[in-house]
Scaffold this motif. Structure first.
Motif, PDB file in Angstrom:
ATOM      1  N   VAL A   1      -0.266   1.274   2.091  1.00  0.00           N
ATOM      2  CA  VAL A   1      -0.885   2.724   1.859  1.00  0.00           C
ATOM      3  C   VAL A   1      -1.569   3.370   3.164  1.00  0.00           C
ATOM      4  O   VAL A   1      -2.220   2.633   3.703  1.00  0.00           O
ATOM      5  CB  VAL A   1      -1.847   2.613   0.760  1.00  0.00           C
ATOM      6  CG1 VAL A   1      -2.265   4.038   0.450  1.00  0.00           C
ATOM      7  CG2 VAL A   1      -1.329   2.033  -0.575  1.00  0.00           C
ATOM      8  N   GLU A   2      -1.195   4.494   3.450  1.00  0.00           N
ATOM      9  CA  GLU A   2      -1.553   5.234   4.470  1.00  0.00           C
ATOM     10  C   GLU A   2      -2.608   6.063   3.918  1.00  0.00           C
ATOM     11  O   GLU A   2      -3.652   5.641   3.556  1.00  0.00           O
ATOM     12  CB  GLU A   2      -0.611   5.823   5.379  1.00  0.00           C
ATOM     13  CG  GLU A   2       0.186   5.101   6.311  1.00  0.00           C
ATOM     14  CD  GLU A   2       1.034   5.856   7.402  1.00  0.00           C
ATOM     15  OE1 GLU A   2       1.345   7.230   7.031  1.00  0.00           O
ATOM     16  OE2 GLU A   2       1.080   5.479   8.553  1.00  0.00           O
ATOM     17  N   GLU A   3      -2.481   7.570   3.738  1.00  0.00           N
ATOM     18  CA  GLU A   3      -3.259   8.327   3.124  1.00  0.00           C
ATOM     19  C   GLU A   3      -3.727   8.271   1.947  1.00  0.00           C
ATOM     20  O   GLU A   3      -4.702   8.328   1.309  1.00  0.00           O
ATOM     21  CB  GLU A   3      -3.225   9.909   3.603  1.00  0.00           C
ATOM     22  CG  GLU A   3      -3.128  10.154   5.116  1.00  0.00           C
ATOM     23  CD  GLU A   3      -4.491   9.882   5.987  1.00  0.00           C
ATOM     24  OE1 GLU A   3      -5.518  10.153   5.441  1.00  0.00           O
ATOM     25  OE2 GLU A   3      -4.528   9.598   7.058  1.00  0.00           O
ATOM     26  N   MET A   4      -2.427   8.165   1.177  1.00  0.00           N
ATOM     27  CA  MET A   4      -2.547   8.296  -0.289  1.00  0.00           C
ATOM     28  C   MET A   4      -1.398   7.550  -0.936  1.00  0.00           C
ATOM     29  O   MET A   4      -0.401   7.673  -0.587  1.00  0.00           O
ATOM     30  CB  MET A   4      -2.445   9.854  -0.747  1.00  0.00           C
ATOM     31  CG  MET A   4      -2.770  10.166  -2.255  1.00  0.00           C
ATOM     32  SD  MET A   4      -2.343  11.742  -2.552  1.00  0.00           S
ATOM     33  CE  MET A   4      -3.978  12.532  -1.715  1.00  0.00           C
ATOM     34  N   CYS A   5      -2.041   7.083  -2.152  1.00  0.00           N
ATOM     35  CA  CYS A   5      -1.072   6.536  -3.022  1.00  0.00           C
ATOM     36  C   CYS A   5      -0.939   6.655  -4.313  1.00  0.00           C
ATOM     37  O   CYS A   5      -1.819   5.757  -4.865  1.00  0.00           O
ATOM     38  CB  CYS A   5      -0.542   4.734  -2.554  1.00  0.00           C
ATOM     39  SG  CYS A   5       0.626   3.944  -3.669  1.00  0.00           S
TER      40      CYS A   5
ATOM     41  N   PHE B   1      -6.767  -5.416   3.023  1.00  0.00           N
ATOM     42  CA  PHE B   1      -6.698  -4.285   3.744  1.00  0.00           C
ATOM     43  C   PHE B   1      -5.660  -4.646   5.011  1.00  0.00           C
ATOM     44  O   PHE B   1      -5.516  -5.745   5.324  1.00  0.00           O
ATOM     45  CB  PHE B   1      -8.145  -4.125   4.481  1.00  0.00           C
ATOM     46  CG  PHE B   1      -9.344  -3.745   3.494  1.00  0.00           C
ATOM     47  CD1 PHE B   1      -9.093  -2.846   2.523  1.00  0.00           C
ATOM     48  CD2 PHE B   1     -10.258  -4.747   3.425  1.00  0.00           C
ATOM     49  CE1 PHE B   1     -10.197  -2.629   1.682  1.00  0.00           C
ATOM     50  CE2 PHE B   1     -11.188  -4.466   2.449  1.00  0.00           C
ATOM     51  CZ  PHE B   1     -11.001  -3.258   1.456  1.00  0.00           C
ATOM     52  N   GLY B   2      -5.089  -3.532   5.271  1.00  0.00           N
ATOM     53  CA  GLY B   2      -4.165  -3.906   6.671  1.00  0.00           C
ATOM     54  C   GLY B   2      -3.027  -2.671   6.591  1.00  0.00           C
ATOM     55  O   GLY B   2      -2.930  -1.753   5.666  1.00  0.00           O
ATOM     56  N   ASN B   3      -2.365  -2.431   7.974  1.00  0.00           N
ATOM     57  CA  ASN B   3      -1.529  -1.425   8.172  1.00  0.00           C
ATOM     58  C   ASN B   3      -0.132  -2.208   8.402  1.00  0.00           C
ATOM     59  O   ASN B   3      -0.038  -3.280   8.316  1.00  0.00           O
ATOM     60  CB  ASN B   3      -2.030  -0.789   9.261  1.00  0.00           C
ATOM     61  CG  ASN B   3      -2.252  -1.509  10.469  1.00  0.00           C
ATOM     62  OD1 ASN B   3      -1.700  -2.466  10.849  1.00  0.00           O
ATOM     63  ND2 ASN B   3      -3.054  -0.992  11.610  1.00  0.00           N
TER      64      ASN B   3
ATOM     65  N   VAL C   1      -9.204  -2.362  -3.828  1.00  0.00           N
ATOM     66  CA  VAL C   1      -9.225  -3.617  -3.715  1.00  0.00           C
ATOM     67  C   VAL C   1     -10.073  -4.550  -4.632  1.00  0.00           C
ATOM     68  O   VAL C   1      -9.513  -5.307  -5.180  1.00  0.00           O
ATOM     69  CB  VAL C   1      -9.489  -4.285  -2.324  1.00  0.00           C
ATOM     70  CG1 VAL C   1      -9.465  -5.677  -1.975  1.00  0.00           C
ATOM     71  CG2 VAL C   1      -8.197  -3.665  -1.358  1.00  0.00           C
ATOM     72  N   ALA C   2     -11.193  -3.835  -4.697  1.00  0.00           N
ATOM     73  CA  ALA C   2     -12.155  -4.669  -5.762  1.00  0.00           C
ATOM     74  C   ALA C   2     -11.743  -4.548  -7.100  1.00  0.00           C
ATOM     75  O   ALA C   2     -11.956  -5.627  -8.081  1.00  0.00           O
ATOM     76  CB  ALA C   2     -13.441  -3.894  -5.734  1.00  0.00           C
TER      77      ALA C   2
ATOM     78  N   TYR D   1      -1.086  -3.258   0.520  1.00  0.00           N
ATOM     79  CA  TYR D   1      -2.256  -3.344   1.550  1.00  0.00           C
ATOM     80  C   TYR D   1      -2.744  -1.920   1.817  1.00  0.00           C
ATOM     81  O   TYR D   1      -1.884  -0.772   1.613  1.00  0.00           O
ATOM     82  CB  TYR D   1      -1.670  -3.736   3.025  1.00  0.00           C
ATOM     83  CG  TYR D   1      -1.435  -5.295   2.921  1.00  0.00           C
ATOM     84  CD1 TYR D   1      -2.294  -6.163   3.489  1.00  0.00           C
ATOM     85  CD2 TYR D   1      -0.485  -5.843   2.123  1.00  0.00           C
ATOM     86  CE1 TYR D   1      -2.216  -7.648   3.569  1.00  0.00           C
ATOM     87  CE2 TYR D   1      -0.011  -7.253   2.368  1.00  0.00           C
ATOM     88  CZ  TYR D   1      -1.102  -8.073   2.880  1.00  0.00           C
ATOM     89  OH  TYR D   1      -0.928  -9.315   2.924  1.00  0.00           O
ATOM     90  N   THR D   2      -3.814  -1.583   2.080  1.00  0.00           N
ATOM     91  CA  THR D   2      -4.382  -0.411   2.073  1.00  0.00           C
ATOM     92  C   THR D   2      -5.454  -0.307   3.158  1.00  0.00           C
ATOM     93  O   THR D   2      -6.078  -1.342   3.587  1.00  0.00           O
ATOM     94  CB  THR D   2      -4.952   0.059   0.795  1.00  0.00           C
ATOM     95  OG1 THR D   2      -5.589   1.386   0.765  1.00  0.00           O
ATOM     96  CG2 THR D   2      -6.069  -0.940   0.353  1.00  0.00           C
ATOM     97  N   ASP D   3      -5.838   1.091   3.493  1.00  0.00           N
ATOM     98  CA  ASP D   3      -7.071   1.127   4.244  1.00  0.00           C
ATOM     99  C   ASP D   3      -8.235   1.417   3.385  1.00  0.00           C
ATOM    100  O   ASP D   3      -8.006   1.792   2.301  1.00  0.00           O
ATOM    101  CB  ASP D   3      -6.769   2.465   5.139  1.00  0.00           C
ATOM    102  CG  ASP D   3      -7.948   2.575   6.251  1.00  0.00           C
ATOM    103  OD1 ASP D   3      -7.991   2.020   7.386  1.00  0.00           O
ATOM    104  OD2 ASP D   3      -9.086   3.236   5.914  1.00  0.00           O
ATOM    105  N   LYS D   4      -9.325   1.122   3.961  1.00  0.00           N
ATOM    106  CA  LYS D   4     -10.572   1.248   3.280  1.00  0.00           C
ATOM    107  C   LYS D   4     -10.663   2.620   2.590  1.00  0.00           C
ATOM    108  O   LYS D   4     -11.531   2.911   1.598  1.00  0.00           O
ATOM    109  CB  LYS D   4     -11.838   0.613   3.932  1.00  0.00           C
ATOM    110  CG  LYS D   4     -11.962  -0.828   4.193  1.00  0.00           C
ATOM    111  CD  LYS D   4     -13.118  -1.303   4.775  1.00  0.00           C
ATOM    112  CE  LYS D   4     -13.246  -0.825   6.507  1.00  0.00           C
ATOM    113  NZ  LYS D   4     -12.080  -1.418   7.159  1.00  0.00           N
ATOM    114  N   ALA D   5     -10.282   3.513   3.528  1.00  0.00           N
ATOM    115  CA  ALA D   5     -10.519   5.066   2.988  1.00  0.00           C
ATOM    116  C   ALA D   5      -9.486   5.584   2.338  1.00  0.00           C
ATOM    117  O   ALA D   5      -9.360   6.906   2.128  1.00  0.00           O
ATOM    118  CB  ALA D   5     -10.925   5.943   4.334  1.00  0.00           C
ATOM    119  N   SER D   6      -8.253   4.721   2.194  1.00  0.00           N
ATOM    120  CA  SER D   6      -7.292   5.808   1.518  1.00  0.00           C
ATOM    121  C   SER D   6      -7.556   5.850   0.007  1.00  0.00           C
ATOM    122  O   SER D   6      -8.556   5.660  -0.602  1.00  0.00           O
ATOM    123  CB  SER D   6      -5.966   4.379   1.460  1.00  0.00           C
ATOM    124  OG  SER D   6      -5.596   4.112   2.715  1.00  0.00           O
ATOM    125  N   ILE D   7      -6.557   6.709  -0.468  1.00  0.00           N
ATOM    126  CA  ILE D   7      -6.790   7.270  -2.017  1.00  0.00           C
ATOM    127  C   ILE D   7      -5.721   6.384  -2.761  1.00  0.00           C
ATOM    128  O   ILE D   7      -4.642   6.545  -2.484  1.00  0.00           O
ATOM    129  CB  ILE D   7      -6.457   8.785  -2.089  1.00  0.00           C
ATOM    130  CG1 ILE D   7      -7.717   9.389  -1.597  1.00  0.00           C
ATOM    131  CG2 ILE D   7      -6.778   8.984  -3.336  1.00  0.00           C
ATOM    132  CD1 ILE D   7      -9.182   9.164  -1.768  1.00  0.00           C
TER     133      ILE D   7
END
Length: 330
Positions: free
Chosen positions: A154-158, A278-280, A270-271, A173-179
């Motif tokens: 996931v980048e900005e939004m999924c 988390f990961g790109n 994730v929680a 996998y996602t970034d901590k600030a992704s939606i």
């Protein structure tokens, strides 16, 4: 009285050989020379511009023909690699994230022996549940057929339909600030009945079939029609919920808000078990797939298609959608 003509030895009065308006010979030659020079200059300029435009048209024709015969998704894998497929923008029939284009990319990536795994890099707010469902089903089929892993990044939004696709992956996998999230279905639109009444506008609508004008924005929405639409939305929502439960399994930490349409940050996702880690893209290719080379399998529009869409097709499609009615299901 004696006139001048009567004088002895006097001849007739001399007359001018040229008319009074005649241009002197030297001046005439100068005018003609200047005219000829300007004429030749204009002709040369016109010829240069004609040659220039012919070259431009030939170049455009060459680019157009080349773009038509060029392979849209040509890839030259050089060995073991990570296959990348982009899911960007609205998931809809005529978009870059349509099921048609994504299925082409998925089949090519799964069938390539050098592709060690497939990564869906997602940046999308969602879209058509039909298109998303087609992609989800195809990923499941290809996974069983080729025994390859699929990872969603996931980048900005999924959100919404994009998350519908993401749950087909083995890990998200996602970034901590992704939606992430928005597991729900909506149908939006407008109603103009009160405005029409105030303006004195009469709606003239003839139908064959009592439910043919259901959800018409210029007619009142009856309770019967509202209940019917709500039941349909609930049914599609249940399909979405079953898909998420099937894809996430025991990792999903379900709560009353999980399927309410809420969305969360990547850290919360994730929680809650909506995502795994988390990961790109680079991290997944290097550390998870163990194939650092990434090859993009996403079908690209050729130049001709891009020009057609930019100069009319997209505008025409938008006008048709506006005329067909306001609102949509997503």
């Amino acid at each position: 009285m004696t006139s001048q003509d009567d004088l002895p030895g006097a001849g007739p009065a001399p007359r001018s050989e040229s008319p009074a308006y005649a241009v002197p010979t030297g001046r005439l030659d100068s005018v003609l020379e200047r005219f000829a020079r300007d004429y030749m200059k204009d002709r040369r300029s016109e010829r240069r511009w004609r040659v220039f435009f012919r070259i431009i048209w030939m170049l455009l024709l060459f680019v157009f023909v080349w773009s038509l015969i060029a392979v849209r998704d040509a890839k030259v894998p050089t060995g073991p690699h990570t296959a990348l497929i982009e899911v960007r923008g609205e998931i809809a029939v005529d978009s870059e994230a349509s099921a048609e284009l994504l299925l082409i990319a998925l089949k090519t990536a799964f069938e390539d022996k050098g592709a060690q795994a497939i990564v869906l890099r997602i940046n999308s707010p969602g879209g058509s549940p039909v298109q998303a469902g087609i992609v989800y089903d195809e990923i499941q089929r290809l996974k069983g057929l080729h025994k390859k892993k699929v990872y969603a990044v996931v980048e900005e939004m999924c959100a919404s339909g994009a998350y519908y696709i993401a749950v087909a992956a083995d890990e998200i996998y996602t970034d901590k600030a992704s939606i992430v999230g928005s597991i729900g279905v909506l149908m939006d639109g407008f109603g103009f009945t009160d405005a029409m009444a105030r303006l004195g506008i009469e709606r003239r609508l003839l139908t064959a079939g009592e439910n043919k004008a259901m959800a018409d924005p210029f007619s009142p929405l009856s309770e019967q029609h509202k209940a019917y639409i709500q039941a349909m939305l609930d049914q599609i929502h249940q399909q979405f919920i079953r898909t998420v439960k099937e894809g996430r399994g025991d990792r999903l930490k379900q709560s009353p808000d999980t399927f309410s349409g809420l969305f969360w940050s990547g850290e919360q996702a994730v929680a809650l078990g909506l995502a795994d880690k988390f990961g790109n893209l680079d991290f997944v290719a290097r550390e998870v797939v163990k194939a650092e080379e990434v090859i993009d399998y996403t079908p690209q529009e050729n130049i001709a298609e891009r020009l057609v869409k930019r100069f009319g097709a997209s505008i025409g499609a938008g006008a048709v959608r506006a005329l067909q009615g306001i609102g949509g299901l997503r």
